[in-house]
Design an enzyme around this catalytic site. Structure first.
Site, mmCIF file in Angstrom:
data_model
loop_
_atom_site.group_PDB
_atom_site.id
_atom_site.type_symbol
_atom_site.label_atom_id
_atom_site.label_comp_id
_atom_site.label_asym_id
_atom_site.label_seq_id
_atom_site.Cartn_x
_atom_site.Cartn_y
_atom_site.Cartn_z
ATOM 1 C CB CYS A 231 -0.924 0.013 1.202
ATOM 2 S SG CYS A 231 -2.118 -1.328 1.161
ATOM 3 C CB CYS A 394 13.811 8.011 -7.417
ATOM 4 S SG CYS A 394 14.745 7.125 -6.178
#
Ligand SMILES: [Zn+2]
Lengths: 434, 100
Positions: A231, A394
């Site tokens: 998640c 990132c």
């Protein structure tokens, strides 16, 4: 009186920096909460001791009023309510599934609910983990849920030795824990109500119930770790975990009240994007199953992290495939000359949430497997006139390392292009991430 | 040549390997006497899979963690790769979820 408070507030505000005020308020609230808890506990004792129902030895007057809307349902009745009061349920994971499930089970009058969770409350939980209060950030989820529900708590060790559970509810967030709970439930003959969710989809089934299959009957071999999305990476909609968590509470109640048609041997697949439920028939208990079969190989718990090749949590593990020279921290990056080319390799959806100025978004998936190397080479070459340094950035510092590792190979490709100068771009990247 | 129309569905993240499209109505051409799911898997690999087949297939079957359903029934009850596909069958490939 009010005037006095305002004056005092102004005085205090002047006296303290906001940091002092925050910690003082925290202490004060904690003290008041402890006092409140004590008083509530005493009040409950007094109320509960003063009532007896002339019609039932098992339920009090207050309980009968409280659960009346359940007891009026023919499938539940007085018998079902007493069964729930006398039962004990174990909930693993107080996340998006465990929270709504615990809320409904506590509201339904289950006698004992035990919670297990390794994690602490954090701000990213609140979109779906509806039991945790905002001022419980950094508090253990078990404690936080108990605050809300006043249930008892425990740790996993020896839980099954000391207690007999009628149902275990799996709201965990990783594969290793799911195998562990399955084996534990098979070895102790307890039904396992399993729910899971990701993004806009949810799944629900009951394992190890009557002649239905267990998790291992369906999945004898764990999935390759790189095919599992959590998640924290994929996201999950709160209302979806709410639906699945509430359904887990429902199946638990059905098992406890001995209702028919428990979701055993069936799998419910909920697709929220089309609001469709698929209810499919599963295989029966498998004779060849390693844990519930005729000749089980697993007769006691094993090392589940080793078995699954993944950790029993859903946190991201940092990788380290580049040397220090190839890394740069984000603060250092800010001091460098403005001409540097910075390529943000996060997915487009993350880039849209926030980004550094003057960056270019080329998602990592585009670099992967060198499939677009020609295209990327062209793009990189177009920066040549500007700079010889390319940085990759990132979210967690993992994908940018992977990108760079594949770019190191690519830079050799650039050398072989007939129209390029014989100078390889110096490739660097940011390690500390957004 | 006879045609065999079927519906393929990918769920639980498996759709990501198929252009993020969950429903695929396809027509198999029955040049073979009959189509089994085993043959269908090879057909999917050659015709629909965009990338990284190892995330979908393994050893001539689906990879661990993917459940195959034929008309809402576990393929384990339908002889798995040997099931003979019928016209209008709906075959669902579902990747199990683990999050909570
Ligand atoms: Zn089994």
């Amino acid at each position: 009186m009010q005037y006095f408070y305002i004056l005092e507030f102004l005085y205090r505000k002047e006296r303290m920096t906001s940091k002092d005020e925050i910690s003082e308020l925290k202490d004060e609230i904690l003290e008041l909460k402890t006092l409140l808890k004590q008083k509530e506990k005493r009040l409950k004792e007094l109320i509960n001791s003063s009532e007896n129902c002339p019609y039932s030895t098992q339920l009090s007057c207050q309980e009968i009023s409280r659960y009346s809307r359940h007891m009026l349902i023919p499938q539940i009745g007085m018998k079902g309510q007493i069964a729930m009061k006398q039962s004990s349920v174990l909930i693993i994971g107080l996340g998006g599934l465990g929270c709504p499930a615990a809320l409904y089970l506590a509201a339904a009058g289950i006698g004992t609910i035990t919670f297990v969770d390794y994690d602490e409350v954090e701000i990213t939980n609140f979109n779906r983990q509806i039991l945790h209060a905002e001022d419980n950030i950094n508090v253990s989820k078990v404690e936080s849920a108990c605050d809300m529900l006043q249930a008892n708590s425990n740790t996993l060790q020896n839980l099954f030795d000391k207690n007999k559970y009628d149902v275990v509810l799996d709201g965990s967030d990783n594969v290793a824990t799911r195998y562990l709970l399955n084996d534990m439930c098979v070895l102790n003959q307890v039904p396992l109500v399993s729910g899971s969710a990701l993004q806009m989809e949810g799944q629900l089934t009951v394992y190890n119930f009557e002649d239905g299959p267990c998790y291992r009957c369906l999945f004898p071999i764990p999935p390759p770790p790189d095919t599992v999305t959590n998640c924290g990476d994929g996201g999950v909609l709160g209302a979806v975990t709410g639906v699945i968590g509430a359904l887990q509470a429902l199946e638990t109640i059905k098992i406890l009240t001995k209702a028919d048609n428990v979701m055993s041997g069936r799998l419910l697949i909920f697709d929220a994007s089309s609001t469709t439920f698929l209810n499919v028939k599963l295989r029966k208990k498998q004779e060849t199953c390693d844990v519930c079969g005729l000749k089980p190989k697993i007769t006691q718990l094993i090392d589940y992290e080793q078995f699954c090749g993944s950790k029993a949590h859903d946190k991201v593990i940092d990788i380290n495939i580049l040397t220090e020279v190839e890394n740069i921290c984000v603060k250092e990056l800010a001091t460098l000359e403005k001409e540097s080319v910075i390529i943000d390799v996060r997915p487009k959806i993350e880039y849209e949430i926030c980004k550094l100025p003057n960056t270019i978004n080329i998602p990592y998936t585009y670099f992967k497997d060198n499939k677009n190397s020609e295209d990327i080479t062209k793009t990189l070459l177009s920066f040549r006139s500007k700079t010889s340094r390319v940085f990759f950035i990132c979210r967690r510092g993992n994908d940018s390392q992977r990108t760079e590792a594949s770019m190191l190979i690519l830079s050799l490709l650039i050398l072989h292009f007939p129209f390029t100068e014989k100078k390889t771009p110096e490739i660097e990247q940011d390690r500390d991430c957004l | 040549m006879a045609k065999l129309p079927i519906t393929l569905q990918f769920n639980g993240g498996a759709e990501l390997l198929f252009d993020n499209k969950k429903l695929h109505n396809v027509e198999l051409i029955s040049e073979h006497r009959e189509w089994t799911i085993g043959k269908l898997l090879i057909w999917i690999k050659e015709n629909l899979l965009k990338e990284r087949p190892e995330l979908f297939l393994q050893d001539e079957s689906v990879r661990p963690g993917i459940l195959v359903l034929v008309n809402d029934v576990d393929w384990e009850l339908m002889d798995t790769v040997n099931y003979k596909i019928q016209p209008s069958d709906r075959i669902v490939f579902i990747s199990t979820l683990h999050g909570g």
